[in-house]
Design an enzyme around this catalytic site. Structure first.
Site, PDB file in Angstrom:
ATOM      1  N   ARG A  85      41.636  32.432  39.206  1.00  0.00           N
ATOM      2  CA  ARG A  85      40.555  32.833  40.113  1.00  0.00           C
ATOM      3  C   ARG A  85      39.726  31.623  40.520  1.00  0.00           C
ATOM      4  NH1 ARG A  85      35.993  32.030  37.452  1.00  0.00           N
ATOM      5  NH2 ARG A  85      35.841  32.463  35.207  1.00  0.00           N
ATOM      6  N   GLY A  86      38.901  31.818  41.541  1.00  0.00           N
ATOM      7  CA  GLY A  86      37.923  30.810  41.891  1.00  0.00           C
ATOM      8  C   GLY A  86      36.731  30.893  40.955  1.00  0.00           C
ATOM      9  N   GLU A  88      33.593  29.065  38.319  1.00  0.00           N
ATOM     10  CA  GLU A  88      33.507  28.225  37.133  1.00  0.00           C
ATOM     11  C   GLU A  88      33.704  29.067  35.863  1.00  0.00           C
ATOM     12  OE1 GLU A  88      33.329  25.021  36.860  1.00  0.00           O
ATOM     13  OE2 GLU A  88      33.047  24.427  38.951  1.00  0.00           O
ATOM     14  N   THR A  90      32.814  31.720  32.890  1.00  0.00           N
ATOM     15  CA  THR A  90      32.031  32.929  32.685  1.00  0.00           C
ATOM     16  C   THR A  90      32.365  33.521  31.324  1.00  0.00           C
ATOM     17  OG1 THR A  90      31.248  34.961  33.745  1.00  0.00           O
ATOM     18  CG2 THR A  90      33.636  34.607  33.688  1.00  0.00           C
ATOM     19  N   HIS A  92      32.816  37.241  29.205  1.00  0.00           N
ATOM     20  CA  HIS A  92      33.011  38.689  29.239  1.00  0.00           C
ATOM     21  C   HIS A  92      32.790  39.251  27.846  1.00  0.00           C
ATOM     22  CE1 HIS A  92      34.568  38.486  33.285  1.00  0.00           C
ATOM     23  NE2 HIS A  92      35.573  37.714  32.928  1.00  0.00           N
ATOM     24  N   ILE A 153      31.025  36.948  40.708  1.00  0.00           N
ATOM     25  CA  ILE A 153      32.226  37.243  41.490  1.00  0.00           C
ATOM     26  C   ILE A 153      33.160  36.049  41.436  1.00  0.00           C
ATOM     27  CG2 ILE A 153      33.120  37.685  43.813  1.00  0.00           C
ATOM     28  CD1 ILE A 153      30.448  39.131  44.383  1.00  0.00           C
ATOM     29  N   GLY A 154      34.426  36.324  41.186  1.00  0.00           N
ATOM     30  CA  GLY A 154      35.466  35.304  41.228  1.00  0.00           C
ATOM     31  C   GLY A 154      36.764  35.968  41.627  1.00  0.00           C
ATOM     32  N   CYS A 183      28.850  30.021  35.471  1.00  0.00           N
ATOM     33  CA  CYS A 183      29.172  29.772  36.880  1.00  0.00           C
ATOM     34  C   CYS A 183      28.791  28.356  37.315  1.00  0.00           C
ATOM     35  CB  CYS A 183      28.497  30.798  37.790  1.00  0.00           C
ATOM     36  SG  CYS A 183      28.852  32.516  37.336  1.00  0.00           S
TER      37      CYS A 183
END
Length: 227
Positions: A85-86, A88, A90, A92, A153-154, A183
């Protein structure tokens, strides 16, 4: 921003909804890749929205800088993985609602900027349902409330089919964010909805996400799979 509807007056597209509880990241990632592959082979398949939570894990986008980690990944008790994904780094964890839309943008708009703004709009509408003002910041992707980033968002888009997506901090343990520069933004704190609405329930937020997602993308949610 007005809701997006299918182009050329075509019928409203269906979207298969999958709701899961806590799913290991690698399993969810493999599931996404499978759904994308199926839609490459058969572009007529309906869109999909997966909503779930993950066990604690750190993920880095394709070009993410490892110096945004404040620890040595080799010494970490939690898994750290780099994905396609795009964006930086993150974090979860349970209490964070994660959404993975598998959309064929040929039936929506073939415009990645448009798609990112639509995902932000979904989160902004969810926040509005709770009386919170979600904001965009110029030059950045995501959604903020009172200067705190609550929605990230990524995405990855291949042949105009999307994967990865968004996360909304509903009621997570925020401690995990302290070990990263989320991010890659050092000067803006991370927040959660629980900080503004004590006792907020993730299950109810999830229902708001479903409603907002259907409206913003002009989709008909046709089924819900719950395990």
């Amino acid at each position: 921003m007005s809701p997006a509807f299918p182009l050329h007056g075509s019928p409203v597209r269906h979207c298969q909804l999958y709701v899961r509880e806590i799913v290991p990241y690698r399993i969810a990632h493999s599931w996404q890749r499978s759904l994308v592959a199926e839609r490459r082979q058969n572009p007529n398949l309906e869109d999909v929205l997966i909503l779930l939570e993950h066990p604690p894990i750190y993920t880095l986008g394709q070009g993410a800088r490892s110096d945004f980690l404040k620890f040595d990944p080799a010494q970490s008790e939690l898994e750290v993985i780099r994905i396609e994904r795009g964006g930086e780094v993150t974090y979860h964890c349970p209490g964070q609602l994660v959404g993975y839309p598998i959309l064929n943008l040929n039936y929506h708009q073939k415009d990645l900027h448009w798609y990112l703004r639509q995902l932000e709009e979904v989160l902004i509408q969810v926040l509005a349902a709770y009386g919170l003002k979600g904001e965009r910041l110029a030059g950045l992707t995501g959604v903020w409330v009172d200067g705190r980033k609550v929605g990230a968002i990524g995405i990855k888009v291949s042949r105009w089919i999307t994967m990865h997506g968004f996360s909304l901090n509903v009621c997570p343990d925020m401690e995990g964010f302290e070990s990263i520069i989320p991010c890659g933004i050092a000067d803006k704190p991370i927040g959660s909805l629980e900080q503004f609405i004590p006792g907020i329930e993730l299950a109810r937020v999830r229902q708001q996400v479903i409603l907002a997602f259907a409206e913003v993308f002009g989709l008909q949610i046709v089924a819900e799979k719950v395990d």
